[in-house]
Every structure is written in C-alpha cells, then in structure tokens.
Design an enzyme around this catalytic site. Structure first.
Site, mmCIF file in Angstrom:
data_model
loop_
_atom_site.group_PDB
_atom_site.id
_atom_site.type_symbol
_atom_site.label_atom_id
_atom_site.label_comp_id
_atom_site.label_asym_id
_atom_site.label_seq_id
_atom_site.Cartn_x
_atom_site.Cartn_y
_atom_site.Cartn_z
ATOM 1 N N GLU A 86 0.796 -1.225 0.000
ATOM 2 C CA GLU A 86 0.000 0.000 0.000
ATOM 3 C C GLU A 86 0.829 1.275 0.000
ATOM 4 O O GLU A 86 0.391 2.298 -0.528
ATOM 5 C CB GLU A 86 -0.933 0.001 1.227
ATOM 6 N N SER A 471 -51.536 -25.987 39.718
ATOM 7 C CA SER A 471 -51.226 -26.161 41.145
ATOM 8 C C SER A 471 -49.930 -25.500 41.574
ATOM 9 O O SER A 471 -49.604 -25.509 42.770
ATOM 10 C CB SER A 471 -51.170 -27.657 41.479
#
Length: 828
Positions: A86, A471
């Site tokens: 780069e 229950s």
C-alpha cells in the site's frame, strides 16, 4: 546561458505558482477540513459482545465486526505486507508521497486516465475517518491536507495502528484482527505467511478480492503482495515460493461464540438498546457480562431438549420431513444428497439426514459433509406411528416399518449405555418448553431457556408466555392460609365439592387429580399430594380477596389476579420468570427479589459503565455492621420468615412423602421421582422442595422447586393454547426403564423430568444447605391422624413445625373431638 537562465526563471515561477496554488487551495478548503485532534481519543466502532459469568462469548451484535489489536500484537510479516503493497515509503514521507504523486501524474499524462493511485496509508486513514470515497479532485486535495495534519499529530506507529484497525476487509470485517477471525477463525499470531498476505491484499478491493467471493482473484492478489514483499527484501525466495503455492484455506467464520444462549442474548440486546439506543449499543464496543454460568446454561439447554424429545418419542413418530425419491425412482447420488443436506438447517439437538438403505433392523443414513452412519434398531425402535396426542400406533417390528430410502429425517446424538455417543432417530418436538433458574438470595439469573430453538422461534416463553399455572399457585395460597389461622397439622376435609350456581344453572364440581379423596387430611399432606378440593376449601375460609392480595405480594400486578375461587386451582396466568421469582420468596425467607441477568457492562477500554446493584434477601448482608464496604440493599419482605419456612416444609413433603411403608401407611408426594436422582439427593444437608402444576385440561404443565441456593421453574405446553398434551400407552418395544412415563401427561410427568435433568448438573455448582428453623417456630410431636399432640414415638406420629403459639395443646387421647374444616365450617 540565456536558455538556462530562462529555464531557472520558469522553474522559479512554476514553483511559486505551485506553492501559491497549494496555499490558496489550503485556505479555500480549510473551513471544510475536520479537526484531526479527535484521532488522539478515537473510539473505533466495535460490536457489542455478550459474555457469560465465567467469560464465555454468548453473542455479538453490530454490523461491523472489529477486534482492536495493538501494533506489537500484529505479526511483522503482516505489517511488512501492508506497507510493501500500500505504501512502501510510509516511514519516509510526511503524509503525502511526492514520488508517488509524480509517478501517478506521469502515468496520467501517458495514458490519459488515472490507473495508478498516489494515496499513502496516512491519506487512506484520512479518507476512512473523515471523507467519502467519491472519486473527485476536491476530495483528494482535502485528503492530502488532512494527511499532513495527521502526520503532525501522531507518530508513524500510531498512524499504522489506527489504519490496521480501521480499514475494511470485506464480509463485515473491519481491522486486521476481525479479518483473521472472519476468514480463518484464528488470532493473527496463528496465521501463516500465505494467510497474512491474503489479508494484506484485501484493502484494494475487499468485496471482490476476498478469498470467499473469488478464490482465484484472491490468490492472484496474494501473489502480488508476496512479490512486493520479495522486492522489499522482507521475505526470502523460499518463503515466497512456499506461500505463493499454498492453497486458499479461507472460509467464513462467525464470531467466536463459545456458549449457546440465544434467548438470553436477545434479552441482553433489548436491554442494551433500551439503555443506550441502537446505534450506541451496536457500535460502542460494550462488553456485557451476564449472571449466567456457562455450565448451568448448557445443562438447562440440554435438559429442555432431552425432556421435549422424551415427550415427543412417547407420543409417536410423525414421519419423514420430505421424500427425495420414491421406491420406483432412481436414488440420488451421494453428491446430490450432500448438496441437498447443505441447504437444510439443524435445529436444537437435531441435524438433517437422508436414508440411503434399509435392512431388517438397521438403516444406512447419510449426514452432511458426506458422512455415512448406520442407525441401529435401538436408535429407532421407539418410533411407533403418531395418531394424535392421545393415541399411538403399534410398535414397529422392522426398520422398514419406520424408514424408507429417499426420506429426509432428523437424527440426534444421545449417550449410550457405555457412555459413548449413539445416533437416534428424532424429530423437531411439537410442544414448547421454558426453564428459568434464579439465585434466591439476590435474583441473579443462573440459566434461562425460552424454547426448543431460537432459529425456529424467537418467542421467549421464559419471559413472554403467560400461561395458567395450575397447582403451582398452591404454595402461594398456603402462605395466606398459614397467616390466617391454619397450620401444617390442620385437618381439612378432602371430599368432593358440589356447589350449585343459581346464576349459571350448573354446579361447580372441582375435582382432585387423580380423582381420589381421603377425607380429613393434614395441610402438609394436602399440599404434597396437591389436593384440589382442599385448596378450594382454603380459599373459601380465607376469602378470595385475601388470597388475591397475597398473590399480588409475590410480584404479580393485582389487576391480573382473578377474583374467583378458581384462583385456588391456578386459573391465573404467569410467565415462568414470574413463577420462579415468586418461589424465591419461599426459598429465601420471605423476601421478594428482582431478577436480573446483566451483572455489569464494560466499555471498549474495560471501564465499568453499568454495575447492577441487586437487592438482597440476606438480612445479615444489609445490617449496619455487615462485613462489607457498605450496606447492601434489602429486598422487601412480603411474607414472614416463619410462613416461608412452613410452606417450604410442606413442599419438602411433595418430594419425600411421609408415613411408614413398613406399616402400610406410607405415601408419596407428587414429585416423588426426584427421590430417584442421586446427583440431587446425595449431598449431606441438602433439602429439596417443589410443587407440580397441571391445568385441568393438561394444556400447561409445570414444576417449580428449589434447594437453598437455587430456584428453578420448568414449563411444558403447546404454543397453540387450544392443544392438550394428551396421554400415552406403554410401547412394547421398550422396557420400563426406557419408558417410565405413561398415561396422562401432567406436571409430575412432563415438566418435572426436565427440572431433574437440569438440577442434577446445577446443584453441583451451588452451595446448598439445610434451611434453618427461624426464630418463632417450634416443633412438637403430633398424631398423624388427628393433628393433635401425641405421646407416642412410633409410625403414628411425627414432629411438626408450628409458629409459636399455634401448636396444638390437646393430646390425641384426650377424648376431645378433632376439628376438621370443610366448606360448611368446622365439623366436630
């Protein structure tokens, strides 16, 4: 000389004009130039990560995947590759490379178009942070000026570090750390030169040069990177040859998730978005540490899977998912099957497979990635035909009664008798389930599962599904009874109720389940055996409004509590999280804690930005002289410690029952199956309390129970509230140990097994002790028949707990009549 003089003058004029132009351009664009000072304190957009209590990654949220790394942690080969490719003069220029600019300008004059870039790494950094990617001259000019400013502000190493952590590498990977994970599933330090060069080649065109989208183009780009490294003498010819010849090994890797808890992850995501907003939550780099331990969560998920598959198997096999070829058709090739399976999803504990051949009592089955296994008879003999929830077909005799070549099926792995993994025919269970486990002292979530598979349904039944509790409501009702004159030894008439309702013109006849009645029964035994008619008589004695207020005390909004006698049988709807929270008040001495699942939130730098401050049930923890830096918050007391203790005692009998089996007076509570679980029961001093729950039509089944350090609720039912869980008959292919559950589904049969599977693992990771007898509670020996004091020390009596002042004062042999309560009042 005149010619040279003219050339010098022209050069000076051009230089002055050039400098004037540059200065003019600078002042022209200066108002639009951003301040690069922000780079000194830059916060890279980093996804939110969710962790377990013990540091396992659960999930990651955010569009951009980024794993910030320090320069010293980036391999030298990768740094060299990036710079060589780069910006080879990176450490020499001042942000703009005049040589590179001249080279690019010369190429423009020769070719007539821009074919070479002159952007340095610093200019690319400027573009990534401050500018767009539009190909216009003004943007390039601004880019150059910003780059010069950056070079004045930061060192070269700081610039390179920002660049390597900022730029895009394709597939939502930003920065080299994320690129290594996305393409290779490894940290940077473990990558080869070829892999590092592949990553270094991506910034030029990350969407088209990446090795997943175009392996050939990526390989060619990798060679360019390696040649530049060779030219710059960063690698040897041998290293170049080896790396250039290396195969492309990249494939997509998700985040390094090491623990599966998708329902919990979604709970965290929503909480973080609510607090920080979507943009900040997804990109602020937050690390969220939950209260959930990875071992407990894995046990909870496996318990839900196993329990649902057990239910599904006893109700029968619903057949293949699809048929790829029939008996008269040409079988598919192995490659075609593999391509088909690659498109099919695995859900929960099951994976897709295709039947290739069937023998007498075996089948050859192909799994994804060309794996072929033999499914034996033991793994499929359960598969009698499913007819409906209440009926199953005959047990199969051969494999061809179950499977045929060309069928797509599901398989799962289970532990065999020798401990090895065995393949088993499977199907995606039709019912749903949820599990919630809380630490009762402060409400920390230990585990949470909201369904069989988050991929199938994101509906979190643990916190969203309000279902009738049956229950499971009774311990809450009994707490009101113990505060209104009733004791564990109080006798209530367990006899049928037949109440005429003039308004409706019908009689309400609540029934026990099973439909068995024992006459006068002590409340300890009535709760343990879940006697419905006893609960109805209690609510009549106490008052519906009193019971409704008590249930609201356990954290349920009062407007959601129905004010009628059906409340005593669990007609109220609650979520599993609400049920578990209510039960923590019984487990912790009467305090209502607030469940929480986020322990702390850290920012990208590791600073704690959120720290949950829970309320504690422990009275000693919040005292002024508590051994802490500061007193902790006290959870509110909603029932007395004495009442909580008495309810827990009755729930203990739900597990252990009572009486003497040797004298034929023994009896079981509804949760007797826990007795068979050595991992839960074998720890000295551990007490186990629980309560089953089943709605009248068996649409919802529950089990909620606890040891001193952990409260867990399980629920099983269909998402379609009109469907019943049904019943099963014995499968003649299986012995009793393989099918211990038959008959009608119920909380004790359908939900309890999942609770046992989870708690067998979870209790190993939590301190559980005997629940101490609180002050104000006394113990006296009572007669089991009358509930009065007893002088006998045999199977006809037991020690019972009472709130001081409520214990009986008469002896069983005193000649006084026994008081028995029924809906008409006390009978003498």
């Amino acid at each position: 000389m005149k010619f040279l003089k003219g050339m010098v003058i022209a050069g000076v004029v051009m230089l002055v004009l050039g400098l004037t132009t540059v200065v003019g351009l600078y002042f022209y664009v200066k108002p639009d130039l951003p301040s690069v000072e922000t780079l000194r304190d830059v916060h890279l957009q980093t996804p939110m990560q969710v962790y377990s209590k013990d540091g396992q990654l659960i999930s990651q949220f955010g569009e951009k995947r980024r794993i910030p790394v320090k320069l010293e942690d980036i391999p030298q080969n990768l740094r060299d590759a990036i710079i060589a490719t780069e910006d080879s003069r990176f450490y020499e220029h001042f942000g703009v490379d005049p040589i590179g600019v001249a080279r690019a300008f010369g190429n423009l004059l020769v070719t007539g178009h821009i074919s070479q870039g002159a952007s340095t790494i610093t200019m690319q950094l400027a573009r990534n942070f401050f500018l767009s990617f539009d190909q216009v001259w003004m943007r390039k000019i601004k880019e150059a000026f910003i780059a010069v400013h950056i070079e004045q502000l930061l060192t070269k190493d700081e610039i390179l570090t920002l660049y390597l952590n900022k730029i895009a590498f394709g597939n939502r990977a930003y920065g080299v750390g994320a690129a290594a994970q996305v393409y290779y599933g490894k940290p940077l330090k473990d990558l080869t030169l070829a892999q590092l060069a592949t990553i270094a080649g991506l910034p030029k065109a990350p969407s088209t040069l990446n090795p997943i989208a175009d392996p050939a183009a990526s390989k060619a780009r990798r060679r360019v990177v390696l040649l530049r490294m060779l030219d710059e003498k960063k690698i040897t010819r041998a290293e170049f040859d080896e790396a250039a010849a290396a195969p492309v090994t990249a494939r997509y890797h998700g985040a390094e998730v090491t623990m599966s808890a998708p329902y919990l992850a979604e709970m965290v995501r929503q909480a973080m978005v609510d607090k920080f907003g979507e943009d900040e939550a997804y990109s602020g780099g937050y690390k969220v540490y939950t209260t959930v331990d990875s071992h407990d969560q894995a046990a909870a998920q496996q318990a839900v899977w196993t329990n649902l598959h057990d239910y599904d198997e006893r109700h029968g096999y619903r057949g293949p998912v699809a048929t790829l070829w029939g008996p008269e058709e040409q079988p598919w090739s192995q490659q075609a099957i593999n391509q088909y399976l690659a498109k099919q999803k695995a859900y929960g504990a099951v994976m897709p497979a295709v039947v290739v051949a069937v023998a007498q009592q075996t089948a050859t089955v192909q799994l994804p990635q060309n794996q072929e296994i033999t499914l034996n008879w033991r793994g499929m003999r359960w598969a009698r035909p499913y007819i409906n929830e209440d009926r199953q077909g005959p047990a199969p005799e051969t494999a061809s009664d179950i499977l045929h070549p060309g069928e797509q099926i599901y398989l799962r792995q289970v532990a065999g008798a020798d401990g090895t993994a065995q393949w088993r025919l499977a199907q995606i269970p039709e019912p749903s389930s949820a599990l919630v486990s809380l630490h009762p002292n402060d409400g920390a979530v230990a585990a949470v599962v909201g369904g069989y598979s988050f991929s199938l349904s994101q509906y979190n039944r643990a916190i969203q599904a309000e279902r009738q509790v049956g229950s499971n409501i009774k311990p809450l009702l009994y707490s009101a009874a113990f505060d209104n004159g009733f004791t564990l030894a109080t006798l209530v008439n367990d006899a049928p109720i037949n109440q005429w309702n003039p308004g409706s013109g019908i009689a309400w006849r609540p029934k026990n389940s099973p439909d068995v009645y024992e006459g006068p029964i002590r409340l300890r035994k009535a709760l343990a055996k879940s006697k419905n008619v006893v609960s109805v008589r209690l609510i009549r004695a106490i008052g519906v409004d009193v019971v409704a207020d008590r249930i609201a005390d356990f954290g349920i909004p009062r407007e959601r509590v129905p004010e009628n006698e059906s409340l005593s049988l669990g007609s109220i709807s609650m979520t599993p999280m609400e049920v578990a929270r209510a039960y923590t008040a019984i487990a912790n001495g009467g305090h209502l804690i607030d469940p929480y699942f986020i322990d702390r939130v850290e920012d990208a730098e590791g600073n704690i930005v959120v720290q949950t401050q829970p309320s504690f049930a422990c009275t000693a923890c919040v005292a002024d002289d508590a051994p802490y830096e500061r007193p902790l918050k006290q959870a509110p007391q909603v029932i007395s410690e004495q009442t909580a203790f008495l309810v827990a005692q009755a729930m203990k009998s739900t597990v252990w029952g009572g009486g003497s089996w040797a004298h034929k007076t023994g009896w079981n509570g509804t949760a007797w199956r826990i007795q068979r679980s050595d991992p839960i029961t074998d720890k000295a001093g551990r007490e186990i309390m629980g309560k089953t729950g089943t709605t009248n039509d068996v649409k919802d089944t529950w089990f909620s129970g606890f040891v001193s350090g952990l409260v867990t609720t399980t629920w099983v039912g269909f998402d379609d509230v009109s469907r019943q869980l049904g019943r099963t008959t014995m499968n003649s292919n299986l012995d009793r140990s393989e099918q211990a559950i038959t008959g009608s589904e119920a909380g004790a049969k359908t939900a309890l097994p999942g609770w046992i599977l989870y708690m067998e693992e979870a209790v190993q990771h939590v301190e559980t002790n005997a629940i101490p007898v609180p002050p104000g509670v006394v113990s006296v020996r009572i007669d089991l028949t009358s509930g009065k004091l007893s002088r006998r020390n045999d199977y006809t009596s037991r020690f019972e707990f009472f709130k001081a002042g409520t214990q009986p004062t008469e002896y069983a042999d005193s000649g006084e009549d026994t008081v028995i309560y029924d809906e008409q009042g006390s009978l003498f």
